[in-house]
Design an enzyme around this catalytic site. Structure first.
Site, PDB file in Angstrom:
ATOM      1  N   HIS A 143      -5.380  -8.443  24.148  1.00  0.00           N
ATOM      2  CA  HIS A 143      -4.712  -8.793  22.455  1.00  0.00           C
ATOM      3  C   HIS A 143      -4.812 -10.074  22.510  1.00  0.00           C
ATOM      4  O   HIS A 143      -5.187 -10.457  21.559  1.00  0.00           O
ATOM      5  CB  HIS A 143      -2.797  -7.992  23.090  1.00  0.00           C
ATOM      6  N   GLU A 144      -4.624 -11.683  23.016  1.00  0.00           N
ATOM      7  CA  GLU A 144      -5.120 -13.098  22.810  1.00  0.00           C
ATOM      8  C   GLU A 144      -6.728 -12.703  22.472  1.00  0.00           C
ATOM      9  O   GLU A 144      -7.037 -13.839  20.722  1.00  0.00           O
ATOM     10  CB  GLU A 144      -4.272 -13.489  24.125  1.00  0.00           C
ATOM     11  N   HIS A 147      -7.102 -11.877  18.620  1.00  0.00           N
ATOM     12  CA  HIS A 147      -7.305 -13.115  18.115  1.00  0.00           C
ATOM     13  C   HIS A 147      -8.334 -13.857  17.747  1.00  0.00           C
ATOM     14  O   HIS A 147      -8.045 -14.598  16.140  1.00  0.00           O
ATOM     15  CB  HIS A 147      -5.645 -13.834  18.653  1.00  0.00           C
ATOM     16  N   GLU A 219      -0.996  -9.333  14.696  1.00  0.00           N
ATOM     17  CA  GLU A 219       0.001  -8.507  16.082  1.00  0.00           C
ATOM     18  C   GLU A 219      -0.169  -6.858  16.835  1.00  0.00           C
ATOM     19  O   GLU A 219      -0.847  -6.969  16.656  1.00  0.00           O
ATOM     20  CB  GLU A 219       1.139  -9.212  15.706  1.00  0.00           C
TER      21      GLU A 219
END
Length: 303
Positions: A143-144, A147, A219
């Site tokens: 997930h990070e 970004h 997100e």
């Protein structure tokens, strides 16, 4: 979007980032125009200060964020499990490996920062690493890393800072050029003392709302991209559920310390008494889990 990443592209995210930056930039121009009119010959000083602060924030955003959150870089020897997970994900995504850091905090969280892939930093807290299984940790890190791949970290850094910059520039104006003009034109100064803070407040509020809207979408986008990359949305859902549940058991003082950085965290930290939850930087847990459930079904893993 990063050209050499296997993270799924998100045109909706790109459109929202461009729109947010355009609108915030427009607000910023309006604020500068008001200050130029207010300061007369002193306006170059304000622009120089604002420009210097902006460049410093953008160029050193990774170092500022790491320092603010108490993160320190670690080597593969110091954190083999964390580095191993990042290595596997970067190989899977075909993207450069960012620097890896750990923050000594019991708040279970993670964040990514940096102006581009070459200067990115991914950090996990000790509380996160202690609570999650290997697949769950990889889900959070995926997930990070999304970004970083989507470059929305840099956009959020710029967008967040412009709101802060509005307040700084206004203080400089009030303490500097406007104040020195007080003896010459009391009526004009009185009007400026009313207009400048008002315009600054409007700029800050609109910037705040725009960044919150973008943050909630980014997100969901990162959840989707991270889950599709690993092919294990259930692991990310498990991590989300576990972290959100444990957040209620974290000491209030630790949550309050972490709250200013919620826009960059995997899961927001709320003290329970904070009104920040009304303007959350993240979508609700239910919405995130619902999306992951749909992705799981599409991939054939079941709910």
């Amino acid at each position: 979007m990063a050209r050499h990443s296997r993270y799924v592209a998100d045109r909706g995210l790109t459109t929202r980032m461009v729109t947010t930056m355009f609108l915030i930039g427009l607000l910023y121009v309006v604020l500068v125009g008001v200050l130029v009119a207010a300061l007369g010959k002193a306006w170059p000083i304000v622009l120089v200060i604002a420009g210097a602060l902006f460049i410093a924030q953008f160029w050193f955003s990774d170092k500022i964020a790491a320092f603010s959150m108490g993160a320190h870089e670690v080597t593969p020897q110091q954190a083999p499990e964390l580095h191993g997970a990042v290595d596997r994900l970067c190989a899977l995504a075909d993207m450069p490996k960012p620097r890896v850091a750990i923050a000594d905090s019991d708040v279970p969280n993670a964040f990514a920062t940096g102006r581009n892939q070459q200067n990115a930093l991914v950090c996990a807290t000790t509380g996160l690493m202690r609570r999650l299984e290997r697949e769950e940790l990889e889900g959070v890190l995926s997930h990070e890393l999304s970004h970083v791949a989507h470059r929305d970290v840099a956009v959020m850094t710029i967008a967040s800072f412009l709101g802060v910059l509005a307040g700084i520039m206004t203080r400089v104006a009030l303490w500097g050029g406007i104040g020195r003009s007080a003896g010459r034109d009391n009526n004009g100064v009185g009007l400026l003392l009313l207009i400048v803070p008002l315009v600054s407040a409007v700029v800050y509020v609109i910037s705040f709302l725009l960044t919150r809207l973008l943050s909630r979408y980014r997100e969901l986008s990162a959840d989707r991209a991270g889950a599709l990359l690993t092919g294990r949305p259930s692991a990310l859902a498990s991590a989300l559920t576990k972290i959100s549940g444990d957040m209620a058991r974290i000491p209030t003082r630790d949550l309050r310390k972490a709250e200013p950085y919620n826009a960059f965290f995997f899961v927001p930290a709320f003290s329970g008494e904070s009104l920040a939850s009304l303007f959350s930087s993240h979508p609700t847990l239910e919405k995130r889990l619902d999306q992951l459930g749909r992705i799981s079904s599409q991939l054939g893993h079941g709910a």
